[in-house]
Design a protein around this motif. Structure first.
Motif, PDB file in Angstrom:
ATOM      1  N   SER A 175       0.854  -1.185   0.000  1.00 20.84           N
ATOM      2  CA  SER A 175       0.000   0.000   0.000  1.00 20.84           C
ATOM      3  C   SER A 175       0.890   1.235   0.000  1.00 20.84           C
ATOM      4  O   SER A 175       1.918   1.268   0.686  1.00 20.84           O
ATOM      5  N   GLU A 176       0.480   2.256  -0.741  1.00 24.84           N
ATOM      6  CA  GLU A 176       1.260   3.499  -0.749  1.00 24.84           C
ATOM      7  C   GLU A 176       1.245   4.164   0.625  1.00 24.84           C
ATOM      8  O   GLU A 176       2.034   5.054   0.900  1.00 24.84           O
ATOM      9  N   ASP A 177       0.336   3.700   1.503  1.00 22.57           N
ATOM     10  CA  ASP A 177       0.275   4.257   2.852  1.00 22.57           C
ATOM     11  C   ASP A 177       1.066   3.439   3.869  1.00 22.57           C
ATOM     12  O   ASP A 177       1.145   3.830   5.037  1.00 22.57           O
ATOM     13  N   THR A 205       1.969   3.788  -6.709  1.00 26.44           N
ATOM     14  CA  THR A 205       0.537   4.092  -6.756  1.00 26.44           C
ATOM     15  C   THR A 205      -0.229   2.957  -7.441  1.00 26.44           C
ATOM     16  O   THR A 205       0.353   2.141  -8.161  1.00 26.44           O
ATOM     17  N   GLY A 206      -1.534   2.984  -7.234  1.00 28.65           N
ATOM     18  CA  GLY A 206      -2.380   1.984  -7.881  1.00 28.65           C
ATOM     19  C   GLY A 206      -2.286   2.092  -9.390  1.00 28.65           C
ATOM     20  O   GLY A 206      -2.217   1.090 -10.098  1.00 28.65           O
ATOM     21  N   LEU A 207      -2.250   3.320  -9.868  1.00 29.55           N
ATOM     22  CA  LEU A 207      -2.258   3.543 -11.308  1.00 29.55           C
ATOM     23  C   LEU A 207      -0.934   3.144 -11.969  1.00 29.55           C
ATOM     24  O   LEU A 207      -0.909   2.440 -12.979  1.00 29.55           O
ATOM     25  N   ALA A 209       1.822   1.442 -10.525  1.00 27.96           N
ATOM     26  CA  ALA A 209       2.404   0.140 -10.168  1.00 27.96           C
ATOM     27  C   ALA A 209       1.352  -0.971 -10.169  1.00 27.96           C
ATOM     28  O   ALA A 209       1.611  -2.076 -10.637  1.00 27.96           O
ATOM     29  N   GLY A 210       0.161  -0.669  -9.641  1.00 26.08           N
ATOM     30  CA  GLY A 210      -0.885  -1.701  -9.537  1.00 26.08           C
ATOM     31  C   GLY A 210      -1.435  -2.098 -10.897  1.00 26.08           C
ATOM     32  O   GLY A 210      -1.564  -3.283 -11.219  1.00 26.08           O
ATOM     33  N   GLN A 211      -1.745  -1.089 -11.691  1.00 29.36           N
ATOM     34  CA  GLN A 211      -2.399  -1.350 -12.982  1.00 29.36           C
ATOM     35  C   GLN A 211      -1.531  -2.211 -13.918  1.00 29.36           C
ATOM     36  O   GLN A 211      -2.013  -3.229 -14.427  1.00 29.36           O
ATOM     37  N   PRO A 212      -0.232  -1.859 -14.123  1.00 29.19           N
ATOM     38  CA  PRO A 212       0.575  -2.741 -14.993  1.00 29.19           C
ATOM     39  C   PRO A 212       0.745  -4.142 -14.427  1.00 29.19           C
ATOM     40  O   PRO A 212       0.955  -5.097 -15.180  1.00 29.19           O
ATOM     41  N   ILE A 233     -12.619  -2.305 -11.092  1.00 28.87           N
ATOM     42  CA  ILE A 233     -11.682  -1.995 -12.185  1.00 28.87           C
ATOM     43  C   ILE A 233     -10.815  -3.226 -12.462  1.00 28.87           C
ATOM     44  O   ILE A 233     -10.603  -3.630 -13.609  1.00 28.87           O
ATOM     45  N   ILE A 234     -10.343  -3.837 -11.377  1.00 27.48           N
ATOM     46  CA  ILE A 234      -9.469  -5.004 -11.537  1.00 27.48           C
ATOM     47  C   ILE A 234     -10.249  -6.157 -12.174  1.00 27.48           C
ATOM     48  O   ILE A 234      -9.759  -6.823 -13.099  1.00 27.48           O
ATOM     49  N   ALA A 235     -11.470  -6.365 -11.699  1.00 27.67           N
ATOM     50  CA  ALA A 235     -12.281  -7.469 -12.249  1.00 27.67           C
ATOM     51  C   ALA A 235     -12.484  -7.285 -13.748  1.00 27.67           C
ATOM     52  O   ALA A 235     -12.372  -8.234 -14.533  1.00 27.67           O
TER      53      ALA A 235
HETATM   54  P1  NAD Z   1      -7.820   1.104  -2.442  1.00 31.78           P
HETATM   55  O1  NAD Z   1      -8.771   0.278  -3.204  1.00 31.78           O
HETATM   56  O2  NAD Z   1      -7.729   2.537  -2.777  1.00 31.78           O
HETATM   57  O3  NAD Z   1      -6.324   0.529  -2.581  1.00 31.78           O
HETATM   58  C1  NAD Z   1      -5.972  -0.775  -2.197  1.00 31.78           C
HETATM   59  C2  NAD Z   1      -4.721  -1.193  -2.952  1.00 31.78           C
HETATM   60  O4  NAD Z   1      -5.026  -1.245  -4.339  1.00 31.78           O
HETATM   61  C3  NAD Z   1      -3.538  -0.217  -2.828  1.00 31.78           C
HETATM   62  O5  NAD Z   1      -2.343  -0.955  -2.733  1.00 31.78           O
HETATM   63  C4  NAD Z   1      -3.584   0.545  -4.140  1.00 31.78           C
HETATM   64  O6  NAD Z   1      -2.352   1.066  -4.528  1.00 31.78           O
HETATM   65  C5  NAD Z   1      -4.050  -0.537  -5.091  1.00 31.78           C
HETATM   66  N1  NAD Z   1      -4.692  -0.041  -6.317  1.00 31.78           N
HETATM   67  C6  NAD Z   1      -5.415   1.089  -6.483  1.00 31.78           C
HETATM   68  N2  NAD Z   1      -5.825   1.198  -7.774  1.00 31.78           N
HETATM   69  C7  NAD Z   1      -5.363   0.109  -8.423  1.00 31.78           C
HETATM   70  C8  NAD Z   1      -5.471  -0.365  -9.759  1.00 31.78           C
HETATM   71  N3  NAD Z   1      -6.126   0.301 -10.693  1.00 31.78           N
HETATM   72  N4  NAD Z   1      -4.879  -1.521 -10.079  1.00 31.78           N
HETATM   73  C9  NAD Z   1      -4.226  -2.249  -9.148  1.00 31.78           C
HETATM   74  N5  NAD Z   1      -4.074  -1.850  -7.854  1.00 31.78           N
HETATM   75  C10 NAD Z   1      -4.651  -0.684  -7.500  1.00 31.78           C
HETATM   76  O7  NAD Z   1      -8.209   0.868  -0.919  1.00 31.78           O
HETATM   77  P2  NAD Z   1      -7.658   1.603   0.382  1.00 31.78           P
HETATM   78  O8  NAD Z   1      -8.309   2.939   0.497  1.00 31.78           O
HETATM   79  O9  NAD Z   1      -6.182   1.504   0.407  1.00 31.78           O
HETATM   80  O10 NAD Z   1      -8.239   0.621   1.511  1.00 31.78           O
HETATM   81  C11 NAD Z   1      -9.498   0.751   2.047  1.00 31.78           C
HETATM   82  C12 NAD Z   1     -10.479  -0.221   1.429  1.00 31.78           C
HETATM   83  O11 NAD Z   1     -10.046  -1.564   1.631  1.00 31.78           O
HETATM   84  C13 NAD Z   1     -11.851  -0.146   2.082  1.00 31.78           C
HETATM   85  O12 NAD Z   1     -12.835  -0.161   1.097  1.00 31.78           O
HETATM   86  C14 NAD Z   1     -11.912  -1.402   2.926  1.00 31.78           C
HETATM   87  O13 NAD Z   1     -13.206  -1.857   3.212  1.00 31.78           O
HETATM   88  C15 NAD Z   1     -11.134  -2.358   2.095  1.00 31.78           C
HETATM   89  N6  NAD Z   1     -10.671  -3.499   2.894  1.00 31.78           N
HETATM   90  C16 NAD Z   1     -11.279  -4.715   2.724  1.00 31.78           C
HETATM   91  C17 NAD Z   1     -10.897  -5.817   3.504  1.00 31.78           C
HETATM   92  C18 NAD Z   1     -11.584  -7.159   3.333  1.00 31.78           C
HETATM   93  O14 NAD Z   1     -11.017  -8.161   3.779  1.00 31.78           O
HETATM   94  N7  NAD Z   1     -12.755  -7.228   2.739  1.00 31.78           N
HETATM   95  C19 NAD Z   1      -9.879  -5.674   4.444  1.00 31.78           C
HETATM   96  C20 NAD Z   1      -9.271  -4.422   4.595  1.00 31.78           C
HETATM   97  C21 NAD Z   1      -9.674  -3.350   3.809  1.00 31.78           C
END
Ligand code: NAD
Length: 484
Positions: A175-177, A205-207, A209-212, A233-235
């Motif tokens: 996570s970026e956080d 970032t998600g865009l 690093a995550g997206q590729p 988006i991922i699905a």
């Molecule tokens: P987020 O969806 O913004 O990001 C989560 C991760 O996805 C990060 O590492 C981010 O960089 C990456 N990401 C973002 N866009 C992406 C993309 N297009 N392609 C690939 N990766 C991408 O979520 P957040 O704000 O970091 O976390 C909070 C959310 O997580 C809340 O909705 C919470 O309910 C959920 N959560 C769910 C569970 C569960 O087990 N169901 C557990 C913890 C948190």
């Protein structure tokens, strides 16, 4: 300044672009590190490393893989203090809360390391005489594991251990956080003897690093924990190549208090469910549904409890800051909008103004009632210390409101009547139904996941997680008839 680099093929690697992003301390918004702003080329390098190590890792027996995973667990124990300090600072948790989280992560590690001794398939009867059939579990290749920051070490272990014990290799997108804890964890895997390339970590970032990562067709399995919007988006992306996808998404979890409930117990669990980890839990209770004849009693006690909660990062604090300024602003705006539209603010609703807390991303525990069912706050996951309360006449109405959501992750009911408890548990649309406790998730051996838009039907952890990370093969042998 501390630089948090990627971890590729057993080494710390700078991003090719040499670009870094600031990581802020949620408690005071000081910069605590600079982490790799990875781009496509870094992602490709991490996937290649994972691919190159796959056949060697897959060839090890599950028992051997489990032994190596146990060594990681041992190192998590011997590095306990430095690990909790690392992610407590990144997330703004107290060391007490971080201790609880790391202990949970260790137990997940132990559970899945032990699975190396099982990884059971099954044997089956056949309609064909002398045919013996069995299922074998096989790994799927390179898995992309994408995690959020709310419970970073738990999220990492929840995915890495089952993926590895099943024989997959991994690219973990931190996570970026909370990037540093992912790097620290990766270093322990090397010390534990996990071969280079088996676990790789990419920050960014998600865009970028995550997206590729998810777009790459060498990735055969994606396990994503995060928001429903990103999950969709991922699905969309990965369904085109039919990669396996496990989604653990958001929630808007109901907490029902019946008129025969033990009110003190309900209030204690209500407070923990709504406000622990500053409400940054997918399993947090954010909709309280209370029978009208005890409404005032319950709500008054809940307000009293919420007002006493202490904000901060020391061990006497009840809740810390939100993960980012952006998240704090988002929550403040939605709370203001709700009040403007007629919601009744019962407590909180504000950012602290005292000198110490004002520097961080704090938000007072907030309770609001008098909100319509179709309002934005009734239907949006805030991921913060904010909950709304509805008054209902009976169980039927409580259930209707509980199920009035696109989500379906966790739920809770407080009652002394086993019939009401079971009726609710059977009919609530949620992956978790708890009685006389909080809306908390699972234990390492229990399946966790959501109905509706809280997921896509997969369950992690528990032995169910093994189905995410392995492929089942049905093997049949036709034996010669040696009947004598
Ligand atoms: P987020 O969806 O913004 O990001 C989560 C991760 O996805 C990060 O590492 C981010 O960089 C990456 N990401 C973002 N866009 C992406 C993309 N297009 N392609 C690939 N990766 C991408 O979520 P957040 O704000 O970091 O976390 C909070 C959310 O997580 C809340 O909705 C919470 O309910 C959920 N959560 C769910 C569970 C569960 O087990 N169901 C557990 C913890 C948190």
């Amino acid at each position: 300044m501390k630089y948090i680099n990627n971890w590729i093929n057993g080494l710390e690697v700078k991003p090719e672009s040499n670009l870094y992003l600031n990581k802020y301390n949620p408690h005071n918004n000081e910069i605590i590190s600079l982490f790799a702003n990875s781009q496509k080329e870094d992602v490709i390098a991490s996937i290649s490393a994972a691919q190159n190590s796959y056949y060697e890792w897959k060839k090890l027996t599950p028992i051997k893989r489990g032994e190596l995973l146990f060594r990681i667990v041992d190192l998590m124990k011997s590095n306990f203090d430095s690990l909790i300090k690392c992610f407590a600072t990144e997330t703004g948790k107290s060391l007490n809360d971080a201790t609880g989280e790391l202990n949970g992560a260790i137990r997940v590690g132990e559970f899945f390391a032990s699975e190396g001794m099982r990884l059971y398939g099954k044997t089956m009867t056949s309609s064909v005489y002398n045919k013996q059939s069995m299922t074998l579990r096989e790994p799927r290749g390179v898995a992309a594991l994408i995690v959020p920051a709310n419970t970073p070490i738990a999220n990492i272990c929840w995915k890495v251990f089952p993926a590895l014990v099943c024989g997959n290799t991994v690219v973990l997108k931190s996570s970026e956080d909370a990037p540093e804890i992912a790097l620290e964890f990766a270093k322990l895997t090397k010390q534990a003897g996990i071969p280079d390339g088996v676990l790789n970590v990419i920050h960014g970032t998600g865009l970028n690093a995550g997206q590729p990562l998810i777009e790459n067709d060498k990735i055969k399995t994606i396990s994503f924990t995060g928001s429903t919007i990103v999950g969709k988006i991922i699905a969309n992306t990965v369904s085109k190549r039919l990669a396996r996808l496990s989604l653990e998404l958001g929630g808007k979890n109901p907490f029902v208090v019946c008129n025969d409930a033990d009110i003190n117990n309900a209030v204690n669990w209500a407070s923990l469910s709504a406000f622990s980890n500053a409400g940054q839990r997918c399993a947090a209770a954010s909709r309280f549904i209370v029978f009208e004849d005890i409404y005032e009693t319950f709500v008054n006690q809940f307000i009293e409890k919420a007002k006493k909660l202490k904000l901060g990062i020391d061990n006497n604090s009840d809740l810390g800051p939100l993960i980012s300024k952006k998240q704090q602003t988002y929550i403040k705006n939605l709370v203001d909008k709700t009040i403007f539209e007629g919601g009744r603010l019962l407590c909180g609703g504000n950012i602290p103004i005292d000198e110490e807390l004002a520097k961080g991303n704090y938000f007072y525990p907030t309770l609001i009632d008098n909100v319509p069912l179709d309002s934005e706050i009734s239907n949006t996951e805030l991921f913060g210390p904010v909950a709304i309360i509805y008054s209902v006449k009976n169980l039927e109405e409580a259930l209707t409101i509980s199920n009035n959501t696109i989500y379906g992750l966790t739920s809770s009911i407080h009652t002394k009547d086993i019939n009401k408890a079971m009726f609710f548990s059977k009919n609530v649309i949620a992956g978790v139904a708890n009685v006389n406790m909080g809306t908390f998730g699972s234990e390492p051996h229990m399946p966790f996941g959501g109905f509706g838009e809280s997921g896509n039907g997969s369950r992690e952890p528990g032995t169910e997680a093994l189905d995410v990370y392995s492929e089942l093969k049905n093997v049949s042998i036709l034996l010669n008839d040696l009947s004598i």
